[in-house]
Design a protein around this motif. Structure first.
Motif, PDB file in Angstrom:
ATOM      1  N   PRO A 426       1.016  -1.213   0.065  1.00  0.00           N
ATOM      2  CA  PRO A 426      -0.118   0.179  -0.073  1.00  0.00           C
ATOM      3  C   PRO A 426       0.968   1.268  -0.125  1.00  0.00           C
ATOM      4  O   PRO A 426       2.055   1.115   0.260  1.00  0.00           O
ATOM      5  N   TRP A 427       0.111   2.475   0.059  1.00  0.00           N
ATOM      6  CA  TRP A 427       0.826   3.639   0.122  1.00  0.00           C
ATOM      7  C   TRP A 427       1.354   3.886   1.580  1.00  0.00           C
ATOM      8  O   TRP A 427       0.698   3.364   2.646  1.00  0.00           O
ATOM      9  N   GLY A 428       2.616   4.280   1.772  1.00  0.00           N
ATOM     10  CA  GLY A 428       3.272   4.522   2.988  1.00  0.00           C
ATOM     11  C   GLY A 428       4.544   5.510   3.094  1.00  0.00           C
ATOM     12  O   GLY A 428       5.135   5.476   1.959  1.00  0.00           O
ATOM     13  N   ARG A 429       4.994   6.016   4.022  1.00  0.00           N
ATOM     14  CA  ARG A 429       6.066   6.862   3.932  1.00  0.00           C
ATOM     15  C   ARG A 429       7.378   6.250   4.104  1.00  0.00           C
ATOM     16  O   ARG A 429       8.344   6.553   3.442  1.00  0.00           O
ATOM     17  N   GLN A 430       7.497   4.826   4.679  1.00  0.00           N
ATOM     18  CA  GLN A 430       8.736   4.036   4.662  1.00  0.00           C
ATOM     19  C   GLN A 430       9.119   3.542   3.412  1.00  0.00           C
ATOM     20  O   GLN A 430       8.109   3.197   2.583  1.00  0.00           O
ATOM     21  N   THR A 431      10.267   3.206   2.981  1.00  0.00           N
ATOM     22  CA  THR A 431      10.542   2.509   2.051  1.00  0.00           C
ATOM     23  C   THR A 431      10.146   1.249   1.745  1.00  0.00           C
ATOM     24  O   THR A 431      10.201   0.457   0.532  1.00  0.00           O
ATOM     25  N   SER A 432       9.745   0.612   2.754  1.00  0.00           N
ATOM     26  CA  SER A 432       8.966  -0.940   2.674  1.00  0.00           C
ATOM     27  C   SER A 432       7.758  -0.722   1.943  1.00  0.00           C
ATOM     28  O   SER A 432       7.203  -1.669   1.508  1.00  0.00           O
ATOM     29  N   ASP A 433       6.987   0.339   2.281  1.00  0.00           N
ATOM     30  CA  ASP A 433       5.653   0.827   1.698  1.00  0.00           C
ATOM     31  C   ASP A 433       5.904   1.548   0.090  1.00  0.00           C
ATOM     32  O   ASP A 433       7.196   1.597  -0.199  1.00  0.00           O
ATOM     33  N   GLU A 434       5.090   1.926  -0.378  1.00  0.00           N
ATOM     34  CA  GLU A 434       5.371   2.828  -1.747  1.00  0.00           C
ATOM     35  C   GLU A 434       4.329   4.199  -1.843  1.00  0.00           C
ATOM     36  O   GLU A 434       3.773   4.356  -0.769  1.00  0.00           O
ATOM     37  N   MET A 435       5.041   5.060  -2.693  1.00  0.00           N
ATOM     38  CA  MET A 435       4.212   6.202  -2.835  1.00  0.00           C
ATOM     39  C   MET A 435       4.049   6.098  -4.314  1.00  0.00           C
ATOM     40  O   MET A 435       4.571   5.783  -5.219  1.00  0.00           O
TER      41      MET A 435
END
Length: 455
Positions: A426-435
Protein backbone atom coordinates in the motif's frame (compact mmCIF):
# COMPACT_ATOMS: atom_id res chain seq x y z
CA UNK A 1 9.67 12.14 -0.60
CA UNK A 2 12.01 14.52 -2.27
CA UNK A 3 17.62 18.91 -7.82
CA UNK A 4 20.31 16.64 -9.35
CA UNK A 5 20.84 13.79 -6.91
CA UNK A 6 22.65 8.87 -5.05
CA UNK A 7 23.76 5.78 -6.65
CA UNK A 8 23.69 2.51 -4.81
CA UNK A 9 26.75 2.64 -2.64
CA UNK A 10 28.99 -0.10 -1.30
CA UNK A 11 30.75 -0.16 2.07
CA UNK A 12 33.81 1.95 1.46
CA UNK A 13 36.38 -0.14 3.25
CA UNK A 14 35.12 -3.71 3.09
CA UNK A 15 36.88 -6.68 1.46
CA UNK A 16 33.66 -7.32 -0.46
CA UNK A 17 33.90 -3.84 -1.99
CA UNK A 18 37.49 -4.45 -3.12
CA UNK A 19 36.53 -7.75 -4.74
CA UNK A 20 33.57 -6.13 -6.52
CA UNK A 21 35.77 -3.32 -7.85
CA UNK A 22 38.43 -5.76 -9.08
CA UNK A 23 35.81 -7.89 -10.82
CA UNK A 24 34.16 -4.80 -12.36
CA UNK A 25 37.45 -3.61 -13.83
CA UNK A 26 38.15 -7.07 -15.25
CA UNK A 27 34.71 -7.26 -16.87
CA UNK A 28 35.05 -3.77 -18.29
CA UNK A 29 38.42 -4.67 -19.74
CA UNK A 30 37.05 -7.77 -21.46
CA UNK A 31 34.25 -5.79 -23.08
CA UNK A 32 36.20 -2.64 -23.72
CA UNK A 33 37.27 -3.25 -27.29
CA UNK A 34 33.65 -3.07 -28.40
CA UNK A 35 33.22 0.58 -27.41
CA UNK A 36 32.35 2.82 -30.35
CA UNK A 37 34.24 6.08 -30.69
CA UNK A 38 34.58 8.83 -33.24
CA UNK A 39 37.93 9.42 -34.92
CA UNK A 40 39.70 11.95 -32.67
CA UNK A 41 43.13 13.23 -31.88
CA UNK A 42 44.14 11.36 -28.75
CA UNK A 43 43.31 13.54 -25.72
CA UNK A 44 45.41 13.70 -22.59
CA UNK A 45 44.46 14.38 -19.00
CA UNK A 46 44.42 18.12 -19.58
CA UNK A 47 41.51 17.54 -21.98
CA UNK A 48 39.71 15.16 -19.65
CA UNK A 49 40.01 17.01 -16.33
CA UNK A 50 37.49 19.78 -17.20
CA UNK A 51 34.90 17.18 -18.21
CA UNK A 52 35.28 15.38 -14.88
CA UNK A 53 35.14 18.70 -13.03
CA UNK A 54 31.85 19.67 -14.68
CA UNK A 55 30.07 16.37 -14.45
CA UNK A 56 31.64 14.04 -11.87
CA UNK A 57 33.79 15.59 -9.17
CA UNK A 58 30.99 17.15 -7.13
CA UNK A 59 30.10 13.63 -5.89
CA UNK A 60 33.46 11.93 -6.44
CA UNK A 61 35.44 13.82 -3.82
CA UNK A 62 36.79 12.91 -0.36
CA UNK A 63 34.13 12.50 2.29
CA UNK A 64 31.25 12.39 -0.17
CA UNK A 65 29.00 9.48 -1.01
CA UNK A 66 30.58 8.28 -4.28
CA UNK A 67 32.72 5.14 -3.85
CA UNK A 68 35.92 6.67 -5.27
CA UNK A 69 37.53 10.11 -5.56
CA UNK A 70 38.19 11.67 -8.98
CA UNK A 71 40.30 14.62 -7.90
CA UNK A 72 43.71 14.05 -9.51
CA UNK A 73 45.34 12.11 -12.35
CA UNK A 74 46.60 9.46 -9.93
CA UNK A 75 43.06 8.95 -8.61
CA UNK A 76 41.38 8.95 -12.02
CA UNK A 77 43.85 6.78 -13.96
CA UNK A 78 42.92 3.38 -12.40
CA UNK A 79 39.25 4.03 -13.23
CA UNK A 80 39.70 5.27 -16.80
CA UNK A 81 38.17 2.23 -18.52
CA UNK A 82 35.34 1.91 -16.02
CA UNK A 83 34.52 5.60 -16.48
CA UNK A 84 34.53 5.17 -20.26
CA UNK A 85 32.20 2.21 -20.06
CA UNK A 86 29.75 3.99 -17.75
CA UNK A 87 29.57 7.16 -19.80
CA UNK A 88 29.31 5.29 -23.10
CA UNK A 89 26.32 3.40 -21.69
CA UNK A 90 24.93 6.71 -20.33
CA UNK A 91 24.76 5.25 -16.84
CA UNK A 92 26.80 8.17 -15.56
CA UNK A 93 26.21 10.99 -14.85
CA UNK A 94 22.76 9.98 -13.61
CA UNK A 95 19.95 11.34 -15.76
CA UNK A 96 16.83 9.35 -16.54
CA UNK A 97 14.59 11.63 -18.61
CA UNK A 98 13.72 10.48 -22.12
CA UNK A 99 15.74 12.84 -24.40
CA UNK A 100 12.85 12.96 -26.89
CA UNK A 101 10.49 14.54 -24.35
CA UNK A 102 10.96 17.98 -22.80
CA UNK A 103 13.95 20.23 -22.34
CA UNK A 104 15.51 20.74 -18.91
CA UNK A 105 17.98 23.35 -17.74
CA UNK A 106 19.67 20.95 -15.29
CA UNK A 107 20.16 18.20 -17.91
CA UNK A 108 23.17 16.28 -16.57
CA UNK A 109 23.97 14.31 -19.73
CA UNK A 110 27.40 14.49 -21.30
CA UNK A 111 27.67 15.83 -24.83
CA UNK A 112 28.50 13.13 -27.42
CA UNK A 113 31.87 14.82 -28.02
CA UNK A 114 32.67 14.57 -24.28
CA UNK A 115 31.84 10.86 -24.26
CA UNK A 116 34.03 10.34 -27.32
CA UNK A 117 36.98 12.05 -25.65
CA UNK A 118 36.67 10.03 -22.44
CA UNK A 119 36.45 6.78 -24.40
CA UNK A 120 39.39 7.61 -26.66
CA UNK A 121 41.50 8.73 -23.69
CA UNK A 122 40.86 5.45 -21.87
CA UNK A 123 41.47 3.41 -25.04
CA UNK A 124 44.83 5.16 -25.51
CA UNK A 125 45.93 4.12 -22.01
CA UNK A 126 44.84 7.29 -20.18
CA UNK A 127 47.92 9.41 -20.99
CA UNK A 128 48.83 12.18 -18.59
CA UNK A 129 50.18 14.54 -21.23
CA UNK A 130 52.65 17.34 -20.68
CA UNK A 131 50.87 19.03 -17.77
CA UNK A 132 52.41 19.37 -14.29
CA UNK A 133 52.75 16.23 -12.19
CA UNK A 134 50.24 17.61 -9.72
CA UNK A 135 47.57 18.17 -12.39
CA UNK A 136 44.18 17.80 -10.77
CA UNK A 137 40.56 18.41 -11.46
CA UNK A 138 39.67 21.92 -10.38
CA UNK A 139 36.38 21.62 -8.54
CA UNK A 140 35.05 23.43 -5.48
CA UNK A 141 35.39 20.99 -2.59
CA UNK A 142 32.54 20.26 -0.26
CA UNK A 143 32.49 23.07 2.30
CA UNK A 144 33.63 22.25 5.82
CA UNK A 145 30.95 21.95 8.45
CA UNK A 146 31.31 25.60 9.49
CA UNK A 147 31.13 27.18 6.03
CA UNK A 148 28.13 27.88 3.82
CA UNK A 149 28.46 28.19 0.05
CA UNK A 150 26.21 31.25 -0.07
CA UNK A 151 27.73 33.10 2.88
CA UNK A 152 26.19 33.50 6.32
CA UNK A 153 22.49 32.50 6.41
CA UNK A 154 19.82 34.67 7.96
CA UNK A 155 18.54 31.63 9.86
CA UNK A 156 20.11 28.24 10.63
CA UNK A 157 17.95 25.33 11.79
CA UNK A 158 19.90 22.31 13.03
CA UNK A 159 19.16 18.82 14.31
CA UNK A 160 19.32 19.06 18.12
CA UNK A 161 21.35 15.87 18.39
CA UNK A 162 23.39 13.65 16.10
CA UNK A 163 21.82 10.52 14.67
CA UNK A 164 23.95 7.34 14.91
CA UNK A 165 24.18 5.71 11.47
CA UNK A 166 25.29 2.08 11.77
CA UNK A 167 28.05 0.57 9.65
CA UNK A 168 25.70 -1.82 7.87
CA UNK A 169 22.05 -2.62 7.33
CA UNK A 170 19.00 -0.68 6.24
CA UNK A 171 18.01 2.47 8.11
CA UNK A 172 14.36 3.53 7.96
CA UNK A 173 13.59 7.13 7.13
CA UNK A 174 14.33 9.43 10.06
CA UNK A 175 12.11 12.48 10.69
CA UNK A 176 12.76 15.47 12.90
CA UNK A 177 10.49 18.47 13.38
CA UNK A 178 12.36 21.71 14.09
CA UNK A 179 10.64 24.96 15.14
CA UNK A 180 11.78 27.96 13.09
CA UNK A 181 11.11 30.42 15.90
CA UNK A 182 9.87 33.04 13.43
CA UNK A 183 7.50 35.61 14.90
CA UNK A 184 6.46 36.85 11.46
CA UNK A 185 6.30 35.37 7.95
CA UNK A 186 9.44 35.60 5.84
CA UNK A 187 10.16 35.17 2.13
CA UNK A 188 12.94 32.67 1.37
CA UNK A 189 15.20 33.54 -1.58
CA UNK A 190 17.76 30.74 -1.07
CA UNK A 191 18.11 27.49 0.88
CA UNK A 192 21.16 25.33 1.56
CA UNK A 193 21.07 21.92 3.24
CA UNK A 194 24.33 20.90 4.86
CA UNK A 195 24.67 17.24 5.84
CA UNK A 196 26.80 16.44 8.83
CA UNK A 197 28.12 13.15 7.38
CA UNK A 198 28.04 13.34 3.57
CA UNK A 199 29.35 9.82 3.12
CA UNK A 200 26.10 8.30 4.45
CA UNK A 201 23.43 10.84 3.49
CA UNK A 202 21.35 9.53 0.58
CA UNK A 203 19.07 12.55 0.65
CA UNK A 204 17.40 15.05 2.96
CA UNK A 205 14.00 16.51 2.20
CA UNK A 206 13.03 19.77 3.85
CA UNK A 207 9.35 20.54 4.35
CA UNK A 208 7.65 23.48 6.02
CA UNK A 209 4.44 23.04 7.94
CA UNK A 210 2.39 25.69 9.66
CA UNK A 211 2.71 25.79 13.43
CA UNK A 212 1.87 22.41 14.88
CA UNK A 213 1.43 20.74 11.47
CA UNK A 214 -2.34 20.63 12.13
CA UNK A 215 -3.39 18.85 8.93
CA UNK A 216 -0.94 15.96 9.12
CA UNK A 217 -1.41 13.44 11.90
CA UNK A 218 2.01 11.87 11.36
CA UNK A 219 3.99 15.11 11.46
CA UNK A 220 1.84 16.60 14.22
CA UNK A 221 2.74 13.54 16.32
CA UNK A 222 6.44 14.36 16.05
CA UNK A 223 7.72 15.97 19.23
CA UNK A 224 9.71 19.10 18.33
CA UNK A 225 13.42 18.38 18.35
CA UNK A 226 13.11 14.60 18.73
CA UNK A 227 14.41 12.18 16.10
CA UNK A 228 11.63 9.80 15.09
CA UNK A 229 10.81 6.91 12.80
CA UNK A 230 7.33 7.33 11.38
CA UNK A 231 5.40 4.07 11.42
CA UNK A 232 4.83 1.92 8.37
CA UNK A 233 1.64 2.22 6.39
CA UNK A 234 -1.57 2.04 8.45
CA UNK A 235 -3.39 0.67 5.36
CA UNK A 236 -4.17 -3.02 5.80
CA UNK A 237 -6.97 -3.53 3.27
CA UNK A 238 -7.10 -2.67 -0.40
CA UNK A 239 -8.60 0.84 -0.74
CA UNK A 240 -11.06 1.85 -3.43
CA UNK A 241 -8.96 2.86 -6.46
CA UNK A 242 -8.93 6.59 -7.24
CA UNK A 243 -7.55 8.63 -10.12
CA UNK A 244 -7.75 12.06 -8.48
CA UNK A 245 -4.61 13.20 -6.68
CA UNK A 246 -4.44 13.92 -3.00
CA UNK A 247 -2.72 17.29 -2.71
CA UNK A 248 -0.42 18.64 0.00
CA UNK A 249 0.95 22.17 -0.17
CA UNK A 250 -1.22 24.28 2.09
CA UNK A 251 -0.27 23.44 5.67
CA UNK A 252 2.66 21.32 4.48
CA UNK A 253 4.97 22.44 1.68
CA UNK A 254 8.06 20.85 0.17
CA UNK A 255 10.93 23.38 0.22
CA UNK A 256 14.05 21.65 -1.09
CA UNK A 257 16.25 18.55 -0.98
CA UNK A 258 19.88 17.77 -0.43
CA UNK A 259 21.21 15.24 -2.91
CA UNK A 260 24.85 14.26 -3.45
CA UNK A 261 26.34 16.56 -6.06
CA UNK A 262 23.54 19.06 -5.68
CA UNK A 263 23.91 22.78 -5.07
CA UNK A 264 22.05 25.27 -2.88
CA UNK A 265 18.66 26.35 -4.17
CA UNK A 266 18.82 29.99 -5.30
CA UNK A 267 15.55 31.24 -6.70
CA UNK A 268 15.49 33.63 -9.68
CA UNK A 269 15.23 37.36 -9.06
CA UNK A 270 11.72 38.32 -8.06
CA UNK A 271 10.87 34.76 -6.88
CA UNK A 272 10.69 33.49 -3.28
CA UNK A 273 9.05 30.86 -1.07
CA UNK A 274 6.91 31.84 1.89
CA UNK A 275 7.76 30.57 5.38
CA UNK A 276 4.78 31.33 7.64
CA UNK A 277 5.16 32.79 11.11
CA UNK A 278 5.67 30.05 13.68
CA UNK A 279 6.29 27.42 10.99
CA UNK A 280 8.18 24.24 11.72
CA UNK A 281 10.71 22.65 9.38
CA UNK A 282 10.44 18.88 9.00
CA UNK A 283 13.59 17.07 7.89
CA UNK A 284 13.16 13.68 6.24
CA UNK A 285 16.55 11.95 6.27
CA UNK A 286 17.54 8.84 4.35
CA UNK A 287 20.86 7.21 5.25
CA UNK A 288 22.91 4.56 3.42
CA UNK A 289 25.48 2.90 5.72
CA UNK A 290 29.01 3.07 4.30
CA UNK A 291 30.84 0.33 6.21
CA UNK A 292 31.82 2.59 9.11
CA UNK A 293 29.53 3.74 11.91
CA UNK A 294 29.21 7.53 11.95
CA UNK A 295 27.02 10.25 13.45
CA UNK A 296 25.10 12.78 11.38
CA UNK A 297 23.88 16.16 12.56
CA UNK A 298 22.55 17.97 9.51
CA UNK A 299 21.30 21.54 9.28
CA UNK A 300 19.52 23.97 6.97
CA UNK A 301 20.46 27.57 6.15
CA UNK A 302 17.86 30.07 4.95
CA UNK A 303 18.40 33.44 3.25
CA UNK A 304 15.48 35.86 3.29
CA UNK A 305 14.37 38.41 0.70
CA UNK A 306 14.04 42.05 1.77
CA UNK A 307 10.61 42.46 0.18
CA UNK A 308 7.71 40.45 -1.14
CA UNK A 309 8.50 38.86 -4.54
CA UNK A 310 6.78 39.29 -7.87
CA UNK A 311 6.17 35.52 -7.95
CA UNK A 312 5.66 33.06 -5.13
CA UNK A 313 7.25 29.65 -5.67
CA UNK A 314 5.30 26.68 -4.30
CA UNK A 315 5.90 22.95 -4.56
CA UNK A 316 2.67 20.98 -4.49
CA UNK A 317 2.83 17.33 -3.49
CA UNK A 318 0.49 15.31 -5.71
CA UNK A 319 -0.04 11.76 -4.49
CA UNK A 320 -2.38 8.83 -4.97
CA UNK A 321 -3.05 7.37 -1.54
CA UNK A 322 -5.21 4.55 -2.92
CA UNK A 323 -2.43 2.55 -4.57
CA UNK A 324 -2.30 -1.19 -3.92
CA UNK A 325 0.49 -3.07 -5.71
CA UNK A 326 -0.24 -6.81 -5.87
CA UNK A 327 2.42 -9.25 -4.74
CA UNK A 328 4.55 -10.56 -7.58
CA UNK A 329 3.24 -8.14 -10.23
CA UNK A 330 6.04 -7.02 -12.53
CA UNK A 331 4.34 -4.01 -14.10
CA UNK A 332 1.58 -2.43 -12.05
CA UNK A 333 0.46 0.90 -13.53
CA UNK A 334 -1.62 3.70 -11.99
CA UNK A 335 -2.89 6.94 -13.57
CA UNK A 336 -3.54 10.03 -11.44
CA UNK A 337 -4.89 13.49 -12.34
CA UNK A 338 -4.97 16.95 -10.75
CA UNK A 339 -6.79 19.91 -12.33
CA UNK A 340 -5.70 23.50 -11.85
CA UNK A 341 -8.14 26.09 -10.53
CA UNK A 342 -5.76 29.03 -11.11
CA UNK A 343 -3.26 30.21 -13.69
CA UNK A 344 0.35 29.31 -12.85
CA UNK A 345 3.74 28.75 -14.43
CA UNK A 346 5.25 25.27 -14.21
CA UNK A 347 8.93 25.35 -13.17
CA UNK A 348 9.85 21.76 -12.31
CA UNK A 349 8.65 18.17 -11.86
CA UNK A 350 9.89 15.54 -9.41
CA UNK A 351 8.45 12.02 -9.68
CA UNK A 352 8.72 10.01 -6.49
CA UNK A 353 8.28 6.33 -5.71
CA UNK A 354 10.24 3.92 -3.54
CA UNK A 355 12.35 0.86 -4.35
CA UNK A 356 9.70 -0.85 -6.50
CA UNK A 357 9.33 2.20 -8.77
CA UNK A 358 9.76 1.33 -12.46
CA UNK A 359 8.73 4.25 -14.71
CA UNK A 360 7.12 7.70 -14.59
CA UNK A 361 5.37 9.84 -17.20
CA UNK A 362 3.82 13.30 -16.78
CA UNK A 363 1.41 14.90 -19.27
CA UNK A 364 -0.44 18.18 -19.65
CA UNK A 365 -4.09 17.84 -20.67
CA UNK A 366 -5.11 21.39 -21.73
CA UNK A 367 -8.54 22.67 -20.76
CA UNK A 368 -9.13 23.28 -24.44
CA UNK A 369 -9.70 20.25 -26.62
CA UNK A 370 -6.13 20.02 -27.91
CA UNK A 371 -4.16 16.81 -27.60
CA UNK A 372 -2.28 15.97 -24.39
CA UNK A 373 1.34 17.08 -24.26
CA UNK A 374 4.09 14.92 -22.76
CA UNK A 375 6.11 16.94 -20.25
CA UNK A 376 8.42 14.26 -18.85
CA UNK A 377 9.09 10.57 -19.37
CA UNK A 378 11.37 8.55 -17.10
CA UNK A 379 11.43 5.04 -18.58
CA UNK A 380 13.90 3.71 -16.01
CA UNK A 381 13.08 5.18 -12.61
CA UNK A 382 15.78 4.70 -9.97
CA UNK A 383 14.94 5.37 -6.33
CA UNK A 384 18.62 5.93 -5.60
CA UNK A 385 18.56 9.16 -7.61
CA UNK A 386 15.81 11.58 -6.58
CA UNK A 387 16.04 14.02 -9.48
CA UNK A 388 14.09 17.23 -9.94
CA UNK A 389 13.65 17.98 -13.63
CA UNK A 390 13.79 21.78 -14.06
CA UNK A 391 12.09 23.02 -17.21
CA UNK A 392 14.35 25.01 -19.54
CA UNK A 393 11.59 27.60 -19.81
CA UNK A 394 8.57 28.05 -17.49
CA UNK A 395 5.37 26.63 -18.96
CA UNK A 396 2.20 28.73 -18.70
CA UNK A 397 -0.74 26.76 -17.28
CA UNK A 398 -4.38 27.84 -17.39
CA UNK A 399 -7.27 27.23 -15.04
CA UNK A 400 -8.86 23.95 -16.11
CA UNK A 401 -5.61 22.40 -17.33
CA UNK A 402 -5.00 18.92 -15.93
CA UNK A 403 -1.70 17.38 -14.94
CA UNK A 404 -1.89 13.64 -15.56
CA UNK A 405 0.84 11.31 -14.41
CA UNK A 406 1.30 7.60 -14.96
CA UNK A 407 3.57 5.58 -12.67
CA UNK A 408 4.49 1.90 -12.70
CA UNK A 409 6.07 -0.45 -10.18
CA UNK A 410 7.82 -3.82 -10.29
CA UNK A 411 6.80 -5.90 -7.27
CA UNK A 412 8.22 -9.14 -8.66
CA UNK A 413 11.14 -11.32 -7.64
CA UNK A 414 12.99 -10.07 -10.74
CA UNK A 415 13.35 -6.64 -9.15
CA UNK A 416 16.64 -6.88 -7.21
CA UNK A 417 15.69 -3.87 -5.05
CA UNK A 418 12.32 -5.28 -3.97
CA UNK A 419 12.36 -5.81 -0.19
CA UNK A 420 9.47 -8.31 -0.23
CA UNK A 421 7.86 -9.52 -3.50
CA UNK A 422 5.40 -11.70 -1.59
CA UNK A 423 3.61 -8.72 -0.09
CA UNK A 424 0.74 -6.57 -1.40
CA UNK A 425 2.08 -3.04 -1.04
CA UNK A 426 0.00 0.00 0.00
CA UNK A 427 0.87 3.68 0.22
CA UNK A 428 3.22 4.56 3.09
CA UNK A 429 6.09 6.86 4.05
CA UNK A 430 8.74 4.21 4.70
CA UNK A 431 10.62 2.54 1.84
CA UNK A 432 9.07 -0.83 2.69
CA UNK A 433 5.80 0.70 1.44
CA UNK A 434 5.29 2.76 -1.72
CA UNK A 435 4.29 6.21 -2.90
CA UNK A 436 2.67 7.46 -6.11
CA UNK A 437 3.85 11.04 -6.09
CA UNK A 438 4.89 13.94 -8.27
CA UNK A 439 6.16 17.20 -6.80
CA UNK A 440 4.96 20.06 -9.02
CA UNK A 441 6.88 23.33 -8.58
CA UNK A 442 4.87 26.37 -9.67
CA UNK A 443 5.24 30.15 -9.77
CA UNK A 444 2.12 32.15 -8.88
CA UNK A 445 1.29 35.71 -7.76
CA UNK A 446 2.32 36.19 -4.10
CA UNK A 447 -1.28 36.64 -2.92
CA UNK A 448 -2.32 33.18 -4.19
CA UNK A 449 -2.63 30.52 -1.51
CA UNK A 450 -1.49 26.97 -2.38
CA UNK A 451 -4.87 25.60 -1.25
CA UNK A 452 -6.49 27.57 -4.09
CA UNK A 453 -4.32 26.20 -6.89
CA UNK A 454 -6.05 22.89 -7.62
CA UNK A 455 -9.69 21.92 -7.84
Amino acid sequence: MHQAPVSRTFPRSSEKTRRIRTLAVAIVGSLYAALPVAALETPDYGDIAPILARHCASCHQPGDIAPMTLGSYEEVRPWARAIARKVAAREMPPWFADPEVGSFRNDARLEPSEIDRLVEWARAGAPRGEGPDSASVTVPPAPPDDRWRLGTPDLVVEMPEAFPVPAEGVVDYVYVRLPSGLAEPRWIRAIEVQPGAREVVHHIDVLACSAGCPEDEDFAALEPGELSFLPGSPITERPRPRTDAGIDGDDIEFLTSFLPGGVPQELPDGHARLLPAGADLVLNLHYTPSGTAVHDRSRVGLWFADAAPRQRVVSMFLDNFSIWIPAGEASHRVTTRATLAQEARLLALTPHMHSRGRSAEVYLEPAEASAPRALLKVPRYDFNWQITYELAEPLALQAGDTIRYELSWDNSEQNPHNPDPSRDVPWGRQTSDEMASVFVTLAVPPEVEPSELFE
